[in-house]
Motif scaffolding. Structure first.
Motif, mmCIF file in Angstrom:
data_model
loop_
_atom_site.group_PDB
_atom_site.id
_atom_site.type_symbol
_atom_site.label_atom_id
_atom_site.label_comp_id
_atom_site.label_asym_id
_atom_site.label_seq_id
_atom_site.Cartn_x
_atom_site.Cartn_y
_atom_site.Cartn_z
ATOM 1 N N ASP A 1 27.456 35.577 29.710
ATOM 2 C CA ASP A 1 26.688 36.600 30.425
ATOM 3 C C ASP A 1 26.739 36.392 31.936
ATOM 4 O OD1 ASP A 1 25.987 37.802 28.048
ATOM 5 O OD2 ASP A 1 23.981 36.893 27.965
ATOM 6 N N VAL A 2 26.650 35.141 32.372
ATOM 7 C CA VAL A 2 26.718 34.831 33.806
ATOM 8 C C VAL A 2 28.093 35.200 34.362
ATOM 9 C CG1 VAL A 2 26.757 32.938 35.496
ATOM 10 C CG2 VAL A 2 24.959 33.035 33.768
ATOM 11 N N ILE A 3 29.141 34.855 33.628
ATOM 12 C CA ILE A 3 30.495 35.181 34.076
ATOM 13 C C ILE A 3 30.685 36.689 34.146
ATOM 14 C CG2 ILE A 3 32.937 35.065 33.444
ATOM 15 C CD1 ILE A 3 32.260 32.250 32.263
ATOM 16 N N ALA A 4 30.248 37.408 33.122
ATOM 17 C CA ALA A 4 30.380 38.866 33.111
ATOM 18 C C ALA A 4 29.610 39.491 34.273
ATOM 19 C CB ALA A 4 29.890 39.421 31.778
ATOM 20 N N THR B 1 29.628 42.047 39.577
ATOM 21 C CA THR B 1 29.057 42.061 40.924
ATOM 22 C C THR B 1 30.134 41.931 41.996
ATOM 23 O OG1 THR B 1 27.031 41.055 40.098
ATOM 24 C CG2 THR B 1 27.419 40.903 42.457
ATOM 25 N N THR B 2 31.055 40.987 41.798
ATOM 26 C CA THR B 2 32.057 40.743 42.836
ATOM 27 C C THR B 2 33.205 41.738 42.805
ATOM 28 O OG1 THR B 2 33.247 39.179 41.418
ATOM 29 C CG2 THR B 2 31.573 38.271 42.915
ATOM 30 N N ASN B 3 33.495 42.313 41.643
ATOM 31 C CA ASN B 3 34.634 43.223 41.531
ATOM 32 C C ASN B 3 34.263 44.700 41.572
ATOM 33 O OD1 ASN B 3 36.041 40.890 41.233
ATOM 34 N ND2 ASN B 3 36.694 41.250 39.152
ATOM 35 N N ILE B 4 32.992 45.009 41.594
ATOM 36 C CA ILE B 4 32.543 46.401 41.494
ATOM 37 C C ILE B 4 33.034 47.261 42.666
ATOM 38 C CG2 ILE B 4 30.301 46.200 42.646
ATOM 39 C CD1 ILE B 4 31.064 48.091 39.366
ATOM 40 N N LYS B 5 33.313 46.638 43.804
ATOM 41 C CA LYS B 5 33.803 47.397 44.955
ATOM 42 C C LYS B 5 35.225 47.899 44.735
ATOM 43 C CE LYS B 5 30.957 44.687 48.048
ATOM 44 N NZ LYS B 5 30.910 43.489 48.848
ATOM 45 N N ASP B 6 35.974 47.199 43.895
ATOM 46 C CA ASP B 6 37.375 47.536 43.666
ATOM 47 C C ASP B 6 37.656 48.159 42.307
ATOM 48 O OD1 ASP B 6 38.204 46.418 46.179
ATOM 49 O OD2 ASP B 6 37.867 44.451 45.290
ATOM 50 N N TYR B 7 36.782 47.931 41.326
ATOM 51 C CA TYR B 7 37.021 48.403 39.960
ATOM 52 C C TYR B 7 35.746 48.990 39.381
ATOM 53 C CZ TYR B 7 40.951 45.204 40.510
ATOM 54 O OH TYR B 7 42.054 44.554 40.982
ATOM 55 N N SER B 8 35.896 49.988 38.519
ATOM 56 C CA SER B 8 34.731 50.562 37.850
ATOM 57 C C SER B 8 34.234 49.599 36.767
ATOM 58 C CB SER B 8 35.092 51.901 37.214
ATOM 59 O OG SER B 8 35.968 51.688 36.114
ATOM 60 N N ASP C 1 33.595 50.361 33.737
ATOM 61 C CA ASP C 1 34.384 50.620 32.521
ATOM 62 C C ASP C 1 35.696 49.850 32.545
ATOM 63 O OD1 ASP C 1 32.488 52.263 31.396
ATOM 64 O OD2 ASP C 1 33.361 54.083 32.230
ATOM 65 N N TYR C 2 36.351 49.819 33.688
ATOM 66 C CA TYR C 2 37.623 49.110 33.800
ATOM 67 C C TYR C 2 37.428 47.607 33.572
ATOM 68 C CZ TYR C 2 41.939 47.150 35.575
ATOM 69 O OH TYR C 2 43.097 46.441 35.688
ATOM 70 N N ILE C 3 36.399 47.044 34.203
ATOM 71 C CA ILE C 3 36.139 45.608 34.072
ATOM 72 C C ILE C 3 35.820 45.266 32.616
ATOM 73 C CG2 ILE C 3 34.577 43.720 34.727
ATOM 74 C CD1 ILE C 3 34.286 45.157 37.455
ATOM 75 N N GLU C 4 34.966 46.089 31.919
ATOM 76 C CA GLU C 4 34.593 45.769 30.541
ATOM 77 C C GLU C 4 35.760 45.912 29.583
ATOM 78 O OE1 GLU C 4 31.225 48.304 29.971
ATOM 79 O OE2 GLU C 4 29.862 46.858 30.846
ATOM 80 N N ASN C 5 36.781 46.718 29.929
ATOM 81 C CA ASN C 5 37.907 46.951 29.029
ATOM 82 C C ASN C 5 39.182 46.228 29.456
ATOM 83 O OD1 ASN C 5 36.643 48.723 27.123
ATOM 84 N ND2 ASN C 5 36.555 50.217 28.759
ATOM 85 N N ASP C 6 39.131 45.515 30.560
ATOM 86 C CA ASP C 6 40.311 44.810 31.049
ATOM 87 C C ASP C 6 40.665 43.670 30.093
ATOM 88 O OD1 ASP C 6 42.314 44.151 33.105
ATOM 89 O OD2 ASP C 6 41.092 42.347 33.350
ATOM 90 N N ILE C 7 41.919 43.614 29.670
ATOM 91 C CA ILE C 7 42.347 42.615 28.693
ATOM 92 C C ILE C 7 42.159 41.191 29.217
ATOM 93 C CG2 ILE C 7 44.794 42.592 29.367
ATOM 94 C CD1 ILE C 7 43.371 42.386 25.779
ATOM 95 N N ARG C 8 42.344 40.983 30.510
ATOM 96 C CA ARG C 8 42.140 39.644 31.062
ATOM 97 C C ARG C 8 40.673 39.252 31.014
ATOM 98 N NH1 ARG C 8 44.834 42.374 34.397
ATOM 99 N NH2 ARG C 8 47.072 42.306 34.397
ATOM 100 N N PHE C 9 39.792 40.213 31.270
ATOM 101 C CA PHE C 9 38.351 39.961 31.205
ATOM 102 C C PHE C 9 37.931 39.643 29.768
ATOM 103 C CE2 PHE C 9 34.059 41.639 30.416
ATOM 104 C CZ PHE C 9 33.329 40.886 31.315
ATOM 105 N N LEU C 10 38.493 40.390 28.816
ATOM 106 C CA LEU C 10 38.093 40.227 27.426
ATOM 107 C C LEU C 10 38.656 38.970 26.773
ATOM 108 C CD1 LEU C 10 38.491 43.937 26.306
ATOM 109 C CD2 LEU C 10 36.359 42.729 26.806
ATOM 110 N N THR C 11 39.778 38.461 27.277
ATOM 111 C CA THR C 11 40.420 37.320 26.637
ATOM 112 C C THR C 11 40.494 36.084 27.519
ATOM 113 O OG1 THR C 11 42.612 38.047 27.353
ATOM 114 C CG2 THR C 11 41.838 38.845 25.203
ATOM 115 N N ALA C 12 39.874 36.121 28.669
ATOM 116 C CA ALA C 12 39.973 35.014 29.620
ATOM 117 C C ALA C 12 39.392 33.727 29.040
ATOM 118 C CB ALA C 12 39.251 35.366 30.917
ATOM 119 N N THR C 13 40.087 32.639 29.283
ATOM 120 C CA THR C 13 39.581 31.318 28.934
ATOM 121 C C THR C 13 39.778 30.404 30.134
ATOM 122 O OG1 THR C 13 41.663 30.443 28.106
ATOM 123 C CG2 THR C 13 40.296 31.643 26.525
ATOM 124 N N ALA C 14 39.135 29.301 30.082
ATOM 125 C CA ALA C 14 39.235 28.335 31.180
ATOM 126 C C ALA C 14 39.989 27.091 30.743
ATOM 127 C CB ALA C 14 37.833 27.982 31.664
#
Length: 68
Positions: free
Chosen positions: A16-19, A24-31, A33-46
């Motif tokens: 939740d913190v990462i999301a 917050t940081t990407n909202i200026k550049d991406y909607s 909807d785009y952030i929630e559906n971005d494959i990198r966002f959905l599958t990112a690991t560390a």
């Protein structure tokens, strides 16, 4: 401040913190909807980050379990 190792029960709160941070940081550049559906966002690991910190897979097993 108390610093401790990550526990499995921390995963939902951490996700939740990462999301929230990404929204917050990407909202200026991406909607939102785009952030929630971005494959990198959905599958990112560390994985690589933690490997550089000296961590490795539990019991040497690199495959995902049923909790991903």
């Amino acid at each position: 401040m108390i610093i401790r190792r990550f526990k499995n029960e921390d995963s939902v709160e951490l996700a939740d913190v990462i999301a929230k941070t990404l929204r917050t940081t990407n909202i200026k550049d991406y909607s939102v909807d785009y952030i929630e559906n971005d494959i990198r966002f959905l599958t990112a690991t560390a994985v690589e980050f933690y490997k550089k910190m000296g961590y490795d897979y539990k019991n040497g097993i690199a495959e995902l379990d049923d909790e991903q």
